[in-house]
Design an enzyme around this catalytic site. Structure first.
Site, PDB file in Angstrom:
ATOM      1  N   CYS A  43       0.837  -1.216   0.000  1.00 16.73           N
ATOM      2  CA  CYS A  43       0.000   0.000   0.000  1.00 16.73           C
ATOM      3  C   CYS A  43       0.864   1.255   0.000  1.00 16.73           C
ATOM      4  CB  CYS A  43      -0.922  -0.023   1.218  1.00 16.73           C
ATOM      5  SG  CYS A  43      -1.962   1.429   1.319  1.00 16.73           S
ATOM      6  N   CYS A  48      -1.619   1.741  -2.971  1.00 18.43           N
ATOM      7  CA  CYS A  48      -2.593   2.825  -2.743  1.00 18.43           C
ATOM      8  C   CYS A  48      -1.974   4.219  -2.747  1.00 18.43           C
ATOM      9  CB  CYS A  48      -3.297   2.664  -1.394  1.00 18.43           C
ATOM     10  SG  CYS A  48      -3.354   1.016  -0.709  1.00 18.43           S
ATOM     11  N   LYS A  51      -0.066   5.443  -5.986  1.00 15.16           N
ATOM     12  CA  LYS A  51      -1.089   5.462  -7.044  1.00 15.16           C
ATOM     13  C   LYS A  51      -2.010   6.658  -6.898  1.00 15.16           C
ATOM     14  CE  LYS A  51      -4.954   3.683  -6.221  1.00 15.16           C
ATOM     15  NZ  LYS A  51      -5.928   2.687  -5.720  1.00 15.16           N
ATOM     16  N   TYR A 178      -9.617  -3.074 -10.975  1.00 14.71           N
ATOM     17  CA  TYR A 178      -9.460  -1.670 -10.581  1.00 14.71           C
ATOM     18  C   TYR A 178      -8.081  -1.141 -10.906  1.00 14.71           C
ATOM     19  CZ  TYR A 178      -6.949  -2.645  -6.134  1.00 14.71           C
ATOM     20  OH  TYR A 178      -6.023  -3.016  -5.195  1.00 14.71           O
ATOM     21  N   GLU A 182      -7.551   2.115 -13.194  1.00 11.29           N
ATOM     22  CA  GLU A 182      -6.934   3.296 -12.583  1.00 11.29           C
ATOM     23  C   GLU A 182      -5.707   3.735 -13.383  1.00 11.29           C
ATOM     24  OE1 GLU A 182      -8.324   2.606  -7.948  1.00 11.29           O
ATOM     25  OE2 GLU A 182      -6.350   1.922  -8.545  1.00 11.29           O
ATOM     26  N   HIS A 437     -27.055  21.758   0.240  1.00  9.05           N
ATOM     27  CA  HIS A 437     -27.116  22.323  -1.102  1.00  9.05           C
ATOM     28  C   HIS A 437     -26.131  23.479  -1.267  1.00  9.05           C
ATOM     29  CE1 HIS A 437     -29.074  23.211  -4.885  1.00  9.05           C
ATOM     30  NE2 HIS A 437     -29.109  24.480  -4.547  1.00  9.05           N
ATOM     31  N   GLU A 442     -25.877  15.684  -2.159  1.00 10.83           N
ATOM     32  CA  GLU A 442     -27.288  15.858  -1.805  1.00 10.83           C
ATOM     33  C   GLU A 442     -28.174  14.916  -2.617  1.00 10.83           C
ATOM     34  OE1 GLU A 442     -29.294  19.627  -2.899  1.00 10.83           O
ATOM     35  OE2 GLU A 442     -27.532  20.088  -4.098  1.00 10.83           O
TER      36      GLU A 442
HETATM   37  P1  FAD Z   1       1.471  -6.106   1.884  1.00  7.35           P
HETATM   38  O1  FAD Z   1       1.138  -4.705   2.156  1.00  7.35           O
HETATM   39  O2  FAD Z   1       1.653  -6.530   0.477  1.00  7.35           O
HETATM   40  O3  FAD Z   1       2.772  -6.446   2.719  1.00  7.35           O
HETATM   41  C1  FAD Z   1       3.418  -7.683   2.625  1.00  7.35           C
HETATM   42  C2  FAD Z   1       4.884  -7.474   2.908  1.00  7.35           C
HETATM   43  O4  FAD Z   1       5.501  -8.734   3.125  1.00  7.35           O
HETATM   44  C3  FAD Z   1       5.642  -6.829   1.751  1.00  7.35           C
HETATM   45  O5  FAD Z   1       6.289  -5.656   2.207  1.00  7.35           O
HETATM   46  C4  FAD Z   1       6.645  -7.896   1.315  1.00  7.35           C
HETATM   47  O6  FAD Z   1       7.889  -7.344   0.900  1.00  7.35           O
HETATM   48  C5  FAD Z   1       6.806  -8.698   2.589  1.00  7.35           C
HETATM   49  N1  FAD Z   1       7.217 -10.092   2.410  1.00  7.35           N
HETATM   50  C6  FAD Z   1       6.676 -11.012   1.570  1.00  7.35           C
HETATM   51  N2  FAD Z   1       7.265 -12.216   1.760  1.00  7.35           N
HETATM   52  C7  FAD Z   1       8.194 -12.040   2.733  1.00  7.35           C
HETATM   53  C8  FAD Z   1       9.098 -12.925   3.387  1.00  7.35           C
HETATM   54  N3  FAD Z   1       9.142 -14.224   3.093  1.00  7.35           N
HETATM   55  N4  FAD Z   1       9.934 -12.409   4.338  1.00  7.35           N
HETATM   56  C9  FAD Z   1       9.881 -11.093   4.665  1.00  7.35           C
HETATM   57  N5  FAD Z   1       9.049 -10.232   4.095  1.00  7.35           N
HETATM   58  C10 FAD Z   1       8.169 -10.700   3.148  1.00  7.35           C
HETATM   59  N6  FAD Z   1      -5.951  -1.245  -1.339  1.00  7.35           N
HETATM   60  C11 FAD Z   1      -6.826  -0.306  -0.912  1.00  7.35           C
HETATM   61  O7  FAD Z   1      -7.472  -0.494   0.130  1.00  7.35           O
HETATM   62  N7  FAD Z   1      -7.024   0.860  -1.623  1.00  7.35           N
HETATM   63  C12 FAD Z   1      -6.338   1.126  -2.763  1.00  7.35           C
HETATM   64  O8  FAD Z   1      -6.532   2.182  -3.377  1.00  7.35           O
HETATM   65  C13 FAD Z   1      -5.390   0.170  -3.220  1.00  7.35           C
HETATM   66  N8  FAD Z   1      -4.654   0.399  -4.335  1.00  7.35           N
HETATM   67  C14 FAD Z   1      -3.733  -0.512  -4.728  1.00  7.35           C
HETATM   68  C15 FAD Z   1      -3.004  -0.236  -5.869  1.00  7.35           C
HETATM   69  C16 FAD Z   1      -2.059  -1.127  -6.322  1.00  7.35           C
HETATM   70  C17 FAD Z   1      -1.267  -0.807  -7.550  1.00  7.35           C
HETATM   71  C18 FAD Z   1      -1.843  -2.349  -5.604  1.00  7.35           C
HETATM   72  C19 FAD Z   1      -0.835  -3.339  -6.081  1.00  7.35           C
HETATM   73  C20 FAD Z   1      -2.567  -2.635  -4.461  1.00  7.35           C
HETATM   74  C21 FAD Z   1      -3.515  -1.716  -4.014  1.00  7.35           C
HETATM   75  N9  FAD Z   1      -4.301  -1.961  -2.880  1.00  7.35           N
HETATM   76  C22 FAD Z   1      -5.225  -1.035  -2.466  1.00  7.35           C
HETATM   77  C23 FAD Z   1      -4.190  -3.237  -2.139  1.00  7.35           C
HETATM   78  C24 FAD Z   1      -3.351  -3.071  -0.867  1.00  7.35           C
HETATM   79  O9  FAD Z   1      -2.105  -2.543  -1.206  1.00  7.35           O
HETATM   80  C25 FAD Z   1      -3.206  -4.417  -0.183  1.00  7.35           C
HETATM   81  O10 FAD Z   1      -4.489  -4.963   0.055  1.00  7.35           O
HETATM   82  C26 FAD Z   1      -2.481  -4.314   1.152  1.00  7.35           C
HETATM   83  O11 FAD Z   1      -1.211  -3.733   0.986  1.00  7.35           O
HETATM   84  C27 FAD Z   1      -2.348  -5.697   1.783  1.00  7.35           C
HETATM   85  O12 FAD Z   1      -1.604  -5.614   2.965  1.00  7.35           O
HETATM   86  P2  FAD Z   1      -0.804  -6.896   3.486  1.00  7.35           P
HETATM   87  O13 FAD Z   1      -0.286  -6.536   4.840  1.00  7.35           O
HETATM   88  O14 FAD Z   1      -1.631  -8.110   3.370  1.00  7.35           O
HETATM   89  O15 FAD Z   1       0.389  -7.101   2.460  1.00  7.35           O
END
Ligand code: FAD
Length: 448
Positions: A43, A48, A51, A178, A182, A437, A442
């Site tokens: 994110c 997010c 973007k 999305y 976007e 308004h 509204e």
């Molecule tokens: P992540 O945030 O992906 O974090 C996982 C982390 O784990 C990463 O930093 C990765 O490097 C690390 N990792 C993975 N494997 C290992 C390992 N073995 N050892 C150590 N580290 C590891 N969501 C919204 O709500 N609104 C939006 O507008 C939106 N826009 C988005 C736009 C794009 C282009 C993308 C790709 C996603 C978007 N999302 C949006 C989705 C949102 O980013 C994810 O839902 C959210 O980040 C998920 O969080 P998470 O903690 O599950 O994983």
């Protein structure tokens, strides 16, 4: 404190992992975290946040045009992608620092390396060191899924889109979700010729038909080209670096860049989970119960890796509920009902609750109220773009089951209305509220 090195070891420093680590530490747990790339996760680093900043940047293309109708003498304006890109990336660095500071100030020990699970209570880092923990939390997120066909290696994903040297003259974006829509809006506003290549016959299939049809019409009018029912055959890279994209049923597409936005797969591979017998579902999603616990009692998972709802606020809530339940003495579960979502297209879409067809399938008959209007600002700007708001109601109780909007600021407006939908309010309770308004919102209390 148990006889383990840590009470909690979190793998993945994204939205879910950081929240779980920070709150667990605040509850008194001894917490470690491994992050293989950058703290903040998808994110903050490549989702997010950057973007949305690009979307703000892109919107100036329309605002500058419209400004003339409002009396502003706008000279010929140029756009410098590298300025926006570098400012966005600098803000991402700033946020990464804030996330790291929060973890530090809560006493979370962060290992900046990859981790895998080597036992029900043991984690191994990339440098070979091993640590034990009473609980292991997998919060490794998801990664872009790339279709398998000859030449697919010539494409990029959203990960790379934030780092481009320049805006491509012609970009093809694969996908209909999305992220595809976007980025199509972003690059189109920056002056690229955008083609969306879609294997199926529709965009944004989880959204209500009316709003996605409206986005399709507006996008086509803005110059975005759509190729539907167009599975990839091959991509050829020419000597000058440009691409010829061959898809079934259509003429080849010439492009300078191909971006895949074809879904995101849970990051569960290679973590050692199979060896421990952790159950996986479709697409490699880690299976968990309502407390985010896997079938191995000491291993939990939150966020995109569980493929429940791939959104940041959901990952954060799952991390919070996990921490409160396991370390805070206040068990709680995430309520997945009525989660609002948005598509930051041009114009944006926002929705909460059931679409008209979902509601018809579930309730048989439903009542639909709509407002199809040209926002005041668009009228003066001579911008021929209509907004559409649609309310789906239970025909017996008149309870609002879903709200679907496309138009300027729709996501900003919907967040407040989502409270009412989540609270189970009825159409008449919306109507009882006096309109504010003149606003676009509204329309929500004047729907016919
Ligand atoms: P992540 O945030 O992906 O974090 C996982 C982390 O784990 C990463 O930093 C990765 O490097 C690390 N990792 C993975 N494997 C290992 C390992 N073995 N050892 C150590 N580290 C590891 N969501 C919204 O709500 N609104 C939006 O507008 C939106 N826009 C988005 C736009 C794009 C282009 C993308 C790709 C996603 C978007 N999302 C949006 C989705 C949102 O980013 C994810 O839902 C959210 O980040 C998920 O969080 P998470 O903690 O599950 O994983």
């Amino acid at each position: 404190m148990s006889d383990h090195d840590f009470d909690l070891f979190v793998i993945g420093g994204g939205s879910g992992g950081v929240r779980a680590a920070r709150i667990s530490a605040a509850h008194g747990a001894k917490v470690a975290m491994a992050e293989e790339y950058r703290v903040g996760g998808t994110c903050v680093i490549r989702g997010c946040v950057p973007k949305k900043l690009l979307i703000y940047g892109a919107h100036f293309a329309e605002d500058l045009k419209d400004a003339k109708r409002f009396g502003w003498q706008v000279p010929e304006c140029g756009f410098d992608w590298t300025v926006l890109r570098d400012n966005v990336l600098a803000d991402v660095d700033r946020l990464e620092g804030l996330y790291q500071n929060t973890l530090d100030s809560h006493g979370v020990q962060v290992f900046h390396q990859r981790a895998v699970v080597t036992g029900p209570n043991e984690v191994q880092l990339a440098d070979g060191t091993r640590h034990t923990a009473r609980i292991i939390l997998i919060a490794t997120g998801a990664r872009p899924a790339i279709p398998d066909f000859p030449g697919a290696e010539h494409g990029i994903t959203s990960n790379e889109a934030f780092h481009l040297d320049s805006v491509p003259k012609r970009i093809s974006i694969a996908g209909g979700g999305y992220i595809a829509n976007e980025f199509a809006g972003i690059f189109n506003e920056f002056g690229a010729k955008v083609t969306i290549i879609n294997r199926g016959g529709e965009i944004l299939r989880h959204y209500d038909d009316s709003v996605r049809d409206r986005l399709l019409q507006i996008s086509i009018k803005k110059g975005i080209d759509f190729r539907f029912h167009a599975p990839f055959e091959k991509v050829e890279k020419k000597a000058d670096g440009t691409l010829t994209i061959h898809v079934t049923g259509h003429d080849p597409i010439e492009a300078d860049l191909l971006m895949f936005a074809t879904g995101r797969l849970p990051n569960s591979e290679g973590l050692g989970l199979e060896a421990l017998g952790v159950e996986m579902g479709e697409r490699g999603a880690i299976k968990v119960d309502g407390d985010s616990r896997t079938n191995v009692p000491s291993i939990f998972a939150v966020g995109d890796v569980t493929d429940r709802v791939q959104l940041t606020p959901v990952a954060i809530r799952e991390g919070q509920a996990f921490a409160d339940t396991q370390f805070g003495g206040t068990p709680r579960r995430v309520d997945y009902g009525c989660i609002p979502s948005a598509v930051f297209s041009h114009p944006p879409i926002a929705a909460v609750g059931l679409t008209e067809s979902q509601a018809r399938n579930k309730y048989g008959t439903v009542k639909i109220y709509t407002s199809d209007f040209r926002p005041m600002k668009n009228v003066l700007a001579n911008r021929d773009e209509r907004a559409l708001y649609k309310m789906v109601c239970d025909s017996t109780t008149n309870r609002v089951l879903g709200l679907h909007m496309i138009g300027p600021d729709a996501p900003e407006i919907l967040q407040a209305a989502a409270v009412a939908v989540k609270a189970g309010l009825t159409k008449s309770q919306f109507d009882d509220t006096v309109a504010l308004h003149p606003t676009m919102s509204e329309e929500l209390v004047l729907l016919k």
